[in-house]
Design an enzyme around this catalytic site. Structure first.
Site, PDB file in Angstrom:
ATOM      1  N   GLY A  43     -11.180   0.643  20.381  1.00 39.67           N
ATOM      2  CA  GLY A  43      -9.724   0.529  20.391  1.00 39.67           C
ATOM      3  C   GLY A  43      -9.073   1.215  21.570  1.00 39.67           C
ATOM      4  N   ASP A  71     -11.167   0.172  13.005  1.00 39.64           N
ATOM      5  CA  ASP A  71     -11.560   1.353  12.242  1.00 39.64           C
ATOM      6  C   ASP A  71     -10.356   2.029  11.601  1.00 39.64           C
ATOM      7  OD1 ASP A  71     -10.561   2.188  14.693  1.00 39.64           O
ATOM      8  OD2 ASP A  71     -12.280   3.442  15.226  1.00 39.64           O
ATOM      9  N   ASP A  74      -3.508   3.948  13.486  1.00 39.86           N
ATOM     10  CA  ASP A  74      -2.868   5.241  13.752  1.00 39.86           C
ATOM     11  C   ASP A  74      -1.469   4.969  14.306  1.00 39.86           C
ATOM     12  OD1 ASP A  74      -2.442   7.944  14.151  1.00 39.86           O
ATOM     13  OD2 ASP A  74      -3.682   8.089  15.934  1.00 39.86           O
ATOM     14  N   LYS A 102      -3.445   5.786   8.681  1.00 41.22           N
ATOM     15  CA  LYS A 102      -2.770   7.087   8.628  1.00 41.22           C
ATOM     16  C   LYS A 102      -1.357   6.914   8.103  1.00 41.22           C
ATOM     17  CE  LYS A 102      -5.351   9.516  12.121  1.00 41.22           C
ATOM     18  NZ  LYS A 102      -5.354  10.280  13.375  1.00 41.22           N
ATOM     19  N   PHE A 123      -7.044  14.297  12.288  1.00 38.88           N
ATOM     20  CA  PHE A 123      -8.031  13.616  13.113  1.00 38.88           C
ATOM     21  C   PHE A 123      -9.358  13.569  12.368  1.00 38.88           C
ATOM     22  CE2 PHE A 123     -10.991  12.677  16.422  1.00 38.88           C
ATOM     23  CZ  PHE A 123     -10.298  11.729  17.161  1.00 38.88           C
ATOM     24  N   VAL A 124      -9.817  12.360  12.126  1.00 36.21           N
ATOM     25  CA  VAL A 124     -11.030  12.183  11.336  1.00 36.21           C
ATOM     26  C   VAL A 124     -12.148  11.571  12.173  1.00 36.21           C
ATOM     27  CG1 VAL A 124      -9.824  11.987   9.129  1.00 36.21           C
ATOM     28  CG2 VAL A 124     -10.233   9.929  10.492  1.00 36.21           C
ATOM     29  N   ASP A 130     -15.109   8.229  16.255  1.00 38.08           N
ATOM     30  CA  ASP A 130     -15.682   9.238  17.142  1.00 38.08           C
ATOM     31  C   ASP A 130     -14.625  10.226  17.629  1.00 38.08           C
ATOM     32  OD1 ASP A 130     -14.437   7.193  18.913  1.00 38.08           O
ATOM     33  OD2 ASP A 130     -15.184   8.518  20.489  1.00 38.08           O
ATOM     34  N   ARG A 136     -19.912   9.456  15.488  1.00 37.04           N
ATOM     35  CA  ARG A 136     -19.842   8.078  14.972  1.00 37.04           C
ATOM     36  C   ARG A 136     -20.885   7.836  13.886  1.00 37.04           C
ATOM     37  NH1 ARG A 136     -16.724   4.756  18.240  1.00 37.04           N
ATOM     38  NH2 ARG A 136     -16.892   5.180  20.468  1.00 37.04           N
TER      39      ARG A 136
HETATM   40  P1  IMP Z   1      -3.800   3.509  17.524  1.00 37.33           P
HETATM   41  O1  IMP Z   1      -3.157   4.847  17.789  1.00 37.33           O
HETATM   42  O2  IMP Z   1      -3.392   2.936  16.200  1.00 37.33           O
HETATM   43  O3  IMP Z   1      -3.592   2.561  18.663  1.00 37.33           O
HETATM   44  O4  IMP Z   1      -5.365   3.804  17.415  1.00 37.33           O
HETATM   45  C1  IMP Z   1      -6.213   3.533  18.482  1.00 37.33           C
HETATM   46  C2  IMP Z   1      -7.591   4.015  18.303  1.00 37.33           C
HETATM   47  O5  IMP Z   1      -7.570   5.439  18.362  1.00 37.33           O
HETATM   48  C3  IMP Z   1      -8.293   3.694  17.000  1.00 37.33           C
HETATM   49  O6  IMP Z   1      -8.863   2.400  16.969  1.00 37.33           O
HETATM   50  C4  IMP Z   1      -9.369   4.754  17.011  1.00 37.33           C
HETATM   51  O7  IMP Z   1     -10.466   4.348  17.802  1.00 37.33           O
HETATM   52  C5  IMP Z   1      -8.651   5.937  17.677  1.00 37.33           C
HETATM   53  N1  IMP Z   1      -8.164   6.887  16.669  1.00 37.33           N
HETATM   54  C6  IMP Z   1      -6.928   7.036  16.153  1.00 37.33           C
HETATM   55  N2  IMP Z   1      -6.900   8.016  15.242  1.00 37.33           N
HETATM   56  C7  IMP Z   1      -8.174   8.493  15.152  1.00 37.33           C
HETATM   57  C8  IMP Z   1      -8.807   9.526  14.357  1.00 37.33           C
HETATM   58  O8  IMP Z   1      -8.215  10.226  13.502  1.00 37.33           O
HETATM   59  N3  IMP Z   1     -10.137   9.693  14.596  1.00 37.33           N
HETATM   60  C9  IMP Z   1     -10.856   8.964  15.487  1.00 37.33           C
HETATM   61  N4  IMP Z   1     -10.310   7.996  16.230  1.00 37.33           N
HETATM   62  C10 IMP Z   1      -8.980   7.773  16.068  1.00 37.33           C
HETATM   63 MG    MG Z   2     -12.424   5.954  19.462  1.00 32.94          MG
END
Ligand code: IMP
Ligand code: MG
Length: 151
Positions: A43, A71, A74, A102, A123-124, A130, A136
């Site tokens: 992502g 996955d 966020d 989230k 943060f998970v 990862d 992972r």
């Molecule tokens: P977005 O902020 O929704 O665009 O998320 C983008 C990408 O950030 C996700 O697909 C994950 O790969 C990574 N990500 C966001 N939050 C977390 C977290 O809590 N742990 C690990 N990766 C995260």
């Molecule tokens: Mg990632």
């Protein structure tokens, strides 16, 4: 590696059970339709907020029912960028499925149609998620200890 977790949120059995439920729901919902699943492998990171498509060649989506798998939802920037990109190719429908969501305000207008689990703003890692390409392979999802996250 598991010692780097502050706490475990979902163990392997819990995740597998939930995945079975989601799979059954999706199979039911698409019973009479052919489904094209697009899995987001990386992502991107949270650092820039800009989504760069490295792999431009998208599968043929015109006229198809698309399910985007990711996955975690966020900020929503990644999924909404992918969704907009796919919409250009005129699929019949697009739905979004994530393992985790989230409970925060999104920066981009996107919601998930299928959600494994909702979590807080932490943060998970694990089960594919990862931190700097680590963790992972953990069989569970857990909260990473804060002192291990670079400021
Ligand atoms: P977005 O902020 O929704 O665009 O998320 C983008 C990408 O950030 C996700 O697909 C994950 O790969 C990574 N990500 C966001 N939050 C977390 C977290 O809590 N742990 C690990 N990766 C995260
Ligand atoms: Mg990632």
């Amino acid at each position: 590696m598991q010692d780097d977790l502050e706490r475990v949120l979902f163990d392997e059995g819990t995740i597998l059970t939930r995945l079975d439920e989601m799979a059954a729901q999706i199979s039911e919902d698409y019973r009479d339709r052919e489904l094209t699943v697009i899995a987001v492998l990386n992502g991107g990171t949270k650092t820039t907020g800009e989504v760069v498509f490295k792999q431009i060649a998208l599968p043929e989506v015109a006229g198809r029912h698309i399910l985007i798998l990711d996955d975690i939802l966020d900020s929503g920037l990644t999924l909404s960028a992918i969704r907009r990109k796919l919409e250009i190719a005129r699929p019949k429908s697009i739905k979004v499925c994530v393992l985790l969501k989230k409970r925060i305000e999104r920066l981009a207008p996107i919601e998930a149609d299928y959600v494994g689990f909702e979590i807080g703003n932490e943060f998970v890692v694990g089960y594919g998620l990862d931190y700097m390409e680590r963790y992972r392979n953990l069989p569970c999802v857990g909260v990473l200890r804060k002192e291990l996250i670079a400021a």
